[in-house]
Write an enzyme that holds these catalytic residues in place. Sequence first.
Site, PDB file in Angstrom:
ATOM      1  N   SER A 106       0.833  -1.209   0.000  1.00  0.00           N
ATOM      2  CA  SER A 106       0.000   0.000   0.000  1.00  0.00           C
ATOM      3  C   SER A 106       0.865   1.256   0.000  1.00  0.00           C
ATOM      4  O   SER A 106       1.947   1.281   0.593  1.00  0.00           O
ATOM      5  CB  SER A 106      -0.869  -0.015   1.261  1.00  0.00           C
ATOM      6  OG  SER A 106      -1.437   1.250   1.500  1.00  0.00           O
ATOM      7  N   TYR A 129      -2.199   5.559  -4.298  1.00  0.00           N
ATOM      8  CA  TYR A 129      -3.207   6.587  -4.037  1.00  0.00           C
ATOM      9  C   TYR A 129      -2.738   7.848  -4.750  1.00  0.00           C
ATOM     10  O   TYR A 129      -1.530   8.147  -4.739  1.00  0.00           O
ATOM     11  CB  TYR A 129      -3.312   6.894  -2.539  1.00  0.00           C
ATOM     12  CG  TYR A 129      -4.181   5.926  -1.788  1.00  0.00           C
ATOM     13  CD1 TYR A 129      -5.488   5.676  -2.197  1.00  0.00           C
ATOM     14  CD2 TYR A 129      -3.713   5.284  -0.655  1.00  0.00           C
ATOM     15  CE1 TYR A 129      -6.303   4.795  -1.494  1.00  0.00           C
ATOM     16  CE2 TYR A 129      -4.519   4.410   0.049  1.00  0.00           C
ATOM     17  CZ  TYR A 129      -5.813   4.162  -0.379  1.00  0.00           C
ATOM     18  OH  TYR A 129      -6.611   3.304   0.315  1.00  0.00           O
ATOM     19  N   THR A 155      -6.034   2.655  -6.784  1.00  0.00           N
ATOM     20  CA  THR A 155      -7.286   2.656  -6.014  1.00  0.00           C
ATOM     21  C   THR A 155      -8.165   3.829  -6.441  1.00  0.00           C
ATOM     22  O   THR A 155      -7.713   4.977  -6.467  1.00  0.00           O
ATOM     23  CB  THR A 155      -6.986   2.742  -4.504  1.00  0.00           C
ATOM     24  OG1 THR A 155      -6.209   1.603  -4.148  1.00  0.00           O
ATOM     25  CG2 THR A 155      -8.276   2.744  -3.686  1.00  0.00           C
ATOM     26  N   LYS A 251      -8.688  -0.696  -8.913  1.00  0.00           N
ATOM     27  CA  LYS A 251      -9.312  -1.255  -7.704  1.00  0.00           C
ATOM     28  C   LYS A 251     -10.443  -0.358  -7.207  1.00  0.00           C
ATOM     29  O   LYS A 251     -10.251   0.862  -7.081  1.00  0.00           O
ATOM     30  CB  LYS A 251      -8.236  -1.382  -6.617  1.00  0.00           C
ATOM     31  CG  LYS A 251      -8.723  -1.823  -5.251  1.00  0.00           C
ATOM     32  CD  LYS A 251      -7.538  -2.061  -4.327  1.00  0.00           C
ATOM     33  CE  LYS A 251      -7.945  -2.538  -2.959  1.00  0.00           C
ATOM     34  NZ  LYS A 251      -8.471  -1.497  -2.107  1.00  0.00           N
ATOM     35  N   HIS A 275     -13.804  -1.600  -0.921  1.00  0.00           N
ATOM     36  CA  HIS A 275     -12.743  -1.249   0.028  1.00  0.00           C
ATOM     37  C   HIS A 275     -12.975  -1.939   1.388  1.00  0.00           C
ATOM     38  O   HIS A 275     -12.803  -1.347   2.454  1.00  0.00           O
ATOM     39  CB  HIS A 275     -12.687   0.273   0.209  1.00  0.00           C
ATOM     40  CG  HIS A 275     -11.306   0.817   0.473  1.00  0.00           C
ATOM     41  ND1 HIS A 275     -10.566   1.467  -0.475  1.00  0.00           N
ATOM     42  CD2 HIS A 275     -10.530   0.797   1.576  1.00  0.00           C
ATOM     43  CE1 HIS A 275      -9.408   1.847   0.048  1.00  0.00           C
ATOM     44  NE2 HIS A 275      -9.360   1.431   1.296  1.00  0.00           N
TER      45      HIS A 275
HETATM   46  C1  GLV Z   1      -6.846   2.714   3.646  1.00  0.00           C
HETATM   47  O1  GLV Z   1      -6.730   2.258   2.559  1.00  0.00           O
HETATM   48  C2  GLV Z   1      -7.855   2.302   4.552  1.00  0.00           C
HETATM   49  O2  GLV Z   1      -8.847   1.681   4.109  1.00  0.00           O
HETATM   50  O3  GLV Z   1      -7.713   2.563   5.739  1.00  0.00           O
END
Ligand code: GLV
Length: 384
Positions: A106, A129, A155, A251, A275
Amino acid sequence: MPSLEISDLKALAKRRVPKMFFDYADSGAWTEGTYRANEADYHKIKLRQRVLVDMTNRSLASTMIGQKVSMPVALSPTGLTGMQHADGEMLAAQAAEEFGVPFTLSTMSICSIEDVASVTTKPFWFQLYVMKDRDFVRNLIERAKAAKCSALVLTLDLQILGQRHKDLRNGLSAPPKFTPKHIWQMATRPGWCLKMMKTQRRGFGNIVGHAKNVSDLSSLSAWTAEQFDPKLSWDDVAWIKQLWGGPLILKGILDPEDARMAAKTGADAIIVSNHGGRQLDGAASSISMLPRIVDAVGGDIEIHIDGGIRSGQDILKAVALGARGTYIGRPFLYGLGASGKTGVRLALDILRKELDITMALCGKRDILDVDRDILDSDAGQLPR
Ligand code: GLV
């Protein structure tokens, strides 16, 4: 007591990881209704039991975006993984590599891209991100290229952060604050503290020292509100695709209309995802949307899914409904919190065993032959 299922690892992680970080993983937005539905909807799907089928020589091997996987599972990009266990991203990446499945790092990780590259030999995937600071985005992409990441996972569903009550109540931050409440949460987890004291990696490793003008990095909500680009658009996807130039996975697609837009970008795959129920509470579960998205774009783009997978049976059901690959977030985080790299291996072993036995009892020997035919369309509520 041996850990036999993912919920055993979850119970262990709860005892070993300070509450604020355990809760960060085990939470959804607002009422957590979508978070719960992601898991619950898998249970509604029933399998067809078949008998007297040759079950020898079974294979779970497949590919995701053309890359070989020992089973159709990747580790999801999860924020603050290095707070579930010291150096968590490095350990999870090693476990995934040994197992033969992709690890996705991530942007909001504790260990940096370079840290993970330094302890792995095969390429991992990097999740991006998009920040308002485009120089920083360019720099992240360059770093992922330099580390030889073999896919970029972009994302799309977190331009602004969904509210997770637990994080606000816990005062979540990385590094953790030293208020009496936080000190207590950590002091009651001495094993975690000892390992955390031996590592330097306690902040957002991809960002600290790389991004300019960051005023409050410790709080995820403050950081996202200040830095993430709320204007992100399909044009930006095209820009990133061109900048990256390699395999691209989009995503956060949950709607057939968006899936059609995503397929037009020329990306290599989409991930059907809400998510993990952490963004739009009240949205449908991922698995309930999968068939509609497969109907819409199944012929045009490879489809992956995440959210709610807690067993090998869930993986099989997703594959049967048309997912070429699945992602696990919480299951590997629970393994990591329970016992580091060994725990991540154990989570993967548990899932593999469940997947293999379930596939056999459904009368299939090769995961590549699994389709809707293994599902009982009369029992339960098969997603339409
Ligand atoms: C970050 O991607 C979260 O969902 O906290």
